[in-house]
Motif scaffolding. Structure first.
Motif, PDB file in Angstrom:
ATOM      1  N   LYS A 129     -60.116  -6.829 -10.152  1.00  0.00           N
ATOM      2  CA  LYS A 129     -61.301  -7.334  -9.442  1.00  0.00           C
ATOM      3  C   LYS A 129     -61.852  -6.353  -8.423  1.00  0.00           C
ATOM      4  N   HIS A 130     -60.997  -5.392  -7.954  1.00  0.00           N
ATOM      5  CA  HIS A 130     -61.490  -4.438  -6.956  1.00  0.00           C
ATOM      6  C   HIS A 130     -62.594  -3.535  -7.517  1.00  0.00           C
ATOM      7  N   TYR A 131     -62.695  -3.446  -8.858  1.00  0.00           N
ATOM      8  CA  TYR A 131     -63.795  -2.655  -9.424  1.00  0.00           C
ATOM      9  C   TYR A 131     -65.145  -3.268  -9.068  1.00  0.00           C
ATOM     10  N   HIS A 132     -65.134  -4.569  -8.781  1.00  0.00           N
ATOM     11  CA  HIS A 132     -66.373  -5.216  -8.362  1.00  0.00           C
ATOM     12  C   HIS A 132     -66.838  -4.672  -7.018  1.00  0.00           C
ATOM     13  N   LEU A 133     -65.903  -4.578  -6.063  1.00  0.00           N
ATOM     14  CA  LEU A 133     -66.252  -4.040  -4.742  1.00  0.00           C
ATOM     15  C   LEU A 133     -66.618  -2.553  -4.833  1.00  0.00           C
ATOM     16  N   LEU A 134     -65.921  -1.844  -5.710  1.00  0.00           N
ATOM     17  CA  LEU A 134     -66.257  -0.436  -5.926  1.00  0.00           C
ATOM     18  C   LEU A 134     -67.724  -0.309  -6.359  1.00  0.00           C
ATOM     19  N   ALA A 135     -68.130  -1.202  -7.262  1.00  0.00           N
ATOM     20  CA  ALA A 135     -69.498  -1.146  -7.785  1.00  0.00           C
ATOM     21  C   ALA A 135     -70.525  -1.560  -6.735  1.00  0.00           C
ATOM     22  N   THR A 136     -70.254  -2.691  -6.037  1.00  0.00           N
ATOM     23  CA  THR A 136     -71.238  -3.147  -5.047  1.00  0.00           C
ATOM     24  C   THR A 136     -71.346  -2.113  -3.926  1.00  0.00           C
ATOM     25  N   GLY A 137     -70.196  -1.573  -3.494  1.00  0.00           N
ATOM     26  CA  GLY A 137     -70.194  -0.592  -2.409  1.00  0.00           C
ATOM     27  C   GLY A 137     -70.948   0.670  -2.779  1.00  0.00           C
ATOM     28  N   PHE A 138     -70.671   1.204  -3.966  1.00  0.00           N
ATOM     29  CA  PHE A 138     -71.332   2.458  -4.310  1.00  0.00           C
ATOM     30  C   PHE A 138     -72.777   2.281  -4.738  1.00  0.00           C
ATOM     31  N   THR A 139     -73.134   1.069  -5.151  1.00  0.00           N
ATOM     32  CA  THR A 139     -74.556   0.803  -5.365  1.00  0.00           C
ATOM     33  C   THR A 139     -75.274   0.886  -4.014  1.00  0.00           C
ATOM     34  N   CYS A 140     -74.714   0.219  -3.000  1.00  0.00           N
ATOM     35  CA  CYS A 140     -75.290   0.292  -1.652  1.00  0.00           C
ATOM     36  C   CYS A 140     -75.358   1.742  -1.174  1.00  0.00           C
ATOM     37  N   TRP A 141     -74.275   2.460  -1.406  1.00  0.00           N
ATOM     38  CA  TRP A 141     -74.177   3.850  -0.951  1.00  0.00           C
ATOM     39  C   TRP A 141     -75.292   4.703  -1.565  1.00  0.00           C
ATOM     40  N   THR A 142     -75.433   4.574  -2.888  1.00  0.00           N
ATOM     41  CA  THR A 142     -76.430   5.389  -3.591  1.00  0.00           C
ATOM     42  C   THR A 142     -77.847   5.060  -3.113  1.00  0.00           C
ATOM     43  N   ILE A 143     -78.138   3.741  -3.032  1.00  0.00           N
ATOM     44  CA  ILE A 143     -79.477   3.320  -2.603  1.00  0.00           C
ATOM     45  C   ILE A 143     -79.739   3.809  -1.168  1.00  0.00           C
ATOM     46  N   TRP A 144     -78.715   3.728  -0.319  1.00  0.00           N
ATOM     47  CA  TRP A 144     -78.876   4.133   1.086  1.00  0.00           C
ATOM     48  C   TRP A 144     -79.188   5.626   1.197  1.00  0.00           C
ATOM     49  N   GLN A 145     -78.468   6.455   0.420  1.00  0.00           N
ATOM     50  CA  GLN A 145     -78.716   7.901   0.480  1.00  0.00           C
ATOM     51  C   GLN A 145     -80.099   8.240  -0.058  1.00  0.00           C
ATOM     52  N   ILE A 146     -80.485   7.606  -1.164  1.00  0.00           N
ATOM     53  CA  ILE A 146     -81.798   7.911  -1.748  1.00  0.00           C
ATOM     54  C   ILE A 146     -82.912   7.503  -0.786  1.00  0.00           C
ATOM     55  N   SER A 147     -82.779   6.296  -0.189  1.00  0.00           N
ATOM     56  CA  SER A 147     -83.858   5.862   0.699  1.00  0.00           C
ATOM     57  C   SER A 147     -83.874   6.686   1.992  1.00  0.00           C
ATOM     58  N   THR A 148     -82.702   7.140   2.449  1.00  0.00           N
ATOM     59  CA  THR A 148     -82.696   8.059   3.599  1.00  0.00           C
ATOM     60  C   THR A 148     -83.483   9.328   3.260  1.00  0.00           C
ATOM     61  N   LEU A 149     -83.243   9.861   2.054  1.00  0.00           N
ATOM     62  CA  LEU A 149     -83.954  11.071   1.626  1.00  0.00           C
ATOM     63  C   LEU A 149     -85.462  10.845   1.569  1.00  0.00           C
ATOM     64  N   ILE A 150     -85.868   9.692   1.025  1.00  0.00           N
ATOM     65  CA  ILE A 150     -87.302   9.382   0.973  1.00  0.00           C
ATOM     66  C   ILE A 150     -87.851   9.338   2.398  1.00  0.00           C
ATOM     67  N   GLY A 151     -87.087   8.709   3.305  1.00  0.00           N
ATOM     68  CA  GLY A 151     -87.520   8.619   4.706  1.00  0.00           C
ATOM     69  C   GLY A 151     -87.634   9.991   5.355  1.00  0.00           C
ATOM     70  N   ILE A 152     -86.677  10.879   5.054  1.00  0.00           N
ATOM     71  CA  ILE A 152     -86.720  12.233   5.605  1.00  0.00           C
ATOM     72  C   ILE A 152     -87.997  12.934   5.146  1.00  0.00           C
ATOM     73  N   PHE A 153     -88.316  12.757   3.868  1.00  0.00           N
ATOM     74  CA  PHE A 153     -89.522  13.367   3.318  1.00  0.00           C
ATOM     75  C   PHE A 153     -90.778  12.757   3.951  1.00  0.00           C
ATOM     76  N   LEU A 154     -90.819  11.415   4.015  1.00  0.00           N
ATOM     77  CA  LEU A 154     -91.998  10.735   4.565  1.00  0.00           C
ATOM     78  C   LEU A 154     -92.136  10.991   6.062  1.00  0.00           C
ATOM     79  N   GLY A 155     -90.993  11.092   6.751  1.00  0.00           N
ATOM     80  CA  GLY A 155     -91.020  11.260   8.202  1.00  0.00           C
ATOM     81  C   GLY A 155     -91.758  12.511   8.628  1.00  0.00           C
ATOM     82  N   SER A 156     -91.720  13.530   7.758  1.00  0.00           N
ATOM     83  CA  SER A 156     -92.402  14.764   8.123  1.00  0.00           C
ATOM     84  C   SER A 156     -93.894  14.694   7.848  1.00  0.00           C
ATOM     85  N   ILE A 157     -94.363  13.632   7.133  1.00  0.00           N
ATOM     86  CA  ILE A 157     -95.812  13.540   6.891  1.00  0.00           C
ATOM     87  C   ILE A 157     -96.470  12.309   7.539  1.00  0.00           C
ATOM     88  N   ILE A 158     -95.645  11.349   7.995  1.00  0.00           N
ATOM     89  CA  ILE A 158     -96.235  10.160   8.625  1.00  0.00           C
ATOM     90  C   ILE A 158     -96.803  10.543   9.994  1.00  0.00           C
TER      91      ILE A 158
END
Lengths: 231, 105
Positions: A129-158
Motif C-alpha cells: 500500500k505504500h506505493y500509493h503514498l509514493l505516487a501521491t507524494g511524487f505527483t505533488c512533487w512533480t506538479i510543484w516543481q513544474i509550477s514553480t518553474l512556470i512562476g519563475i518564468f512568469l515572474g520575470s515578465i509580470i
C-alpha cells in the motif's frame, strides 16, 4: 493488488487536488523572482524544502529582514501539523525499511497525506500500500516543481503594477475556506490575525507569526477543553 | 538569502514529517493534542494573512485607502459559499485589480 496498479491509483486519486497547487506554485515562483532571488535558489527551495506554506513564510520573513532563528522557528511552527500526519501514518509505514520512510516522508505533503491516509485505512492488509503514498507524494512533487518553474518564468515578465505580493494572503486565505464554517476555527483565526496585525511593530525580531500562532493555539486548546466539558 | 538557510528550513520541514513515523511509541499523541494540532492552519495562516492585508508598507494599520481589505472580503465571501480554492484566489485577485485599475483606488 500489483504495485504498478496501486501506484497509478495513487496518481488518479490525488490528481483533482493538484488543481489549486498549480496557481500556488506559480505564485511562489513569481514572488521569488519579485523579491530578487535567483531562479536557481527559487527552484532549489521548492526541491529542498518542498512545502508551499513553509516556502512562502521563508520568503516573507526573509524579505522583511527577520533573523534566521525567527525564520526557522516560524517554519517549524508552520510545519507542526506534519507531526500529526506522521503520527497517523506511522502505523501503516512501521514495517518498511528506513530508506522507504525517508523517501515517503520527504513527499508527505497535505494533499498526499489526505488521499493516501484514506487509501491506507481502506487497504490495511495490503503489503504494497505504500506505493500509493509514493505516487501521491511524487505527483505533488512533480506538479510543484513544474509550477514553480512556470512562476519563475512568469515572474520575470509580470509587471510590478499588478501587485503580485497580494497573491500571498489571498492564497493562504483560500487554504482556510473549509474552516470558515466552524466557529471555533474562526475565533482562532481572528485572534491570530489580530495579534499579528497589532503586534507587527511591537513584537521584537519579526517574531509576530510565531507569537500569534502560539497564542491562537492556546485559545484552541482552551476551546477544546470547553467543548469536552459540554459532552 | 543563503543556501544554508534554505537547507535548514528543508531539514526542519523534513524532520516534522519524518520524526513521528520513526518514533517507536505508537500512541504518541492523545486525542486532545490531535484536535489542537488540527487547529494549526487556522492559528498560523491568519498571522501571515492579516498583516499583509491591513498594514501599509511602513507597518501601520491602513483602513482607508486600502483596496486589499475589500478584495479580501470578496474572497472570504466567495470562498465561504464556493468552497473552491481556485475560484477564491481568482475572485480576490480580480476584485483587487478591478479596484486598482478600474476604480483608481
Amino acid at each position: 493488488m500489483k504495485k504498478s496498479k496501486i501506484f497509478f491509483k495513487g496518481i488518479s486519486d490525488v490528481s483533482p487536488l493538484m488543481i489549486p497547487v498549480v496557481p500556488f506554485g506559480i505564485i511562489f515562483g513569481a514572488i521569488g523572482m519579485d523579491l530578487g532571488l535567483s531562479p536557481y535558489m527559487t527552484l532549489g527551495m521548492s526541491i529542498i524544502v518542498f512545502g508551499g506554506a513553509s516556502q512562502i513564510v521563508l520568503l516573507q520573513l526573509f524579505s522583511g529582514g527577520a533573523s534566521s532563528l525567527v525564520i526557522l522557528s516560524s517554519v517549524g511552527a508552520v510545519n507542526s501539523r506534519h507531526l500529526l500526519y506522521g503520527a497517523v501514518l506511522s502505523e501503516h509505514l512501521s514495517s518498511l525499511k528506513l530508506i522507504w520512510k525517508i523517501i515517503l516522508t520527504y513527499v508527505m505533503v497535505d494533499q498526499a497525506y489526505a488521499v493516501s491516509n484514506d487509501y491506507f485505512k481502506k487497504n490495511k492488509k495490503n503489503t504494497n500500500k505504500h506505493y500509493h503514498l509514493l505516487a501521491t507524494g511524487f505527483t505533488c512533487w512533480t506538479i510543484w516543481q513544474i509550477s514553480t518553474l512556470i512562476g519563475i518564468f512568469l515572474g520575470s515578465i509580470i509587471p510590478e503594477e499588478l501587485g503580485l505580493t497580494f497573491a500571498i494572503p489571498i492564497t493562504f486565505l483560500a487554504l482556510l475556506i473549509n474552516d470558515f464554517k466552524k466557529l471555533n476555527n474562526v475565533i482562532v483565526m481572528i485572534i491570530s490575525g489580530s495579534i499579528a496585525t497589532f503586534g507587527y511593530q511591537v513584537i521584537p525580531f519579526k517574531a509576530y507569526i510565531i507569537v500569534s500562532a502560539l497564542s491562537a493555539l492556546l485559545v484552541a486548546l482552551f476551546l477544546t477543553n470547553i467543548n469536552e466539558d459540554k459532552k | 538569502m543563503h543556501w544554508s538557510l534554505i537547507i535548514y528550513c528543508g531539514i526542519i520541514t523534513f524532520l516534522t514529517r519524518f520524526s513521528m513515523v520513526v518514533l517507536p511509541k505508537k500512541d504518541t499523541f492523545g486525542k486532545k493534542t490531535k484536535i489542537v494540532l488540527s487547529y494549526v492552519p487556522s492559528a498560523i495562516f491568519p498571522a501571515i494573512i492579516f498583516p499583509l492585508i491591513f498594514l501599509d508598507n511602513a507597518g501601520n494599520v491602513d483602513l482607508e485607502s486600502n483596496p486589499k481589505i475589500l478584495a479580501a472580503i470578496v474572497a472570504v465571501i466567495i470562498g465561504y459559499f464556493s468552497r473552491n480554492i481556485i475560484i477564491t484566489i481568482f475572485s480576490g485577485l480580480i476584485s483587487y485589480w478591478a479596484m486598482i485599475f478600474l476604480f483608481g483606488f
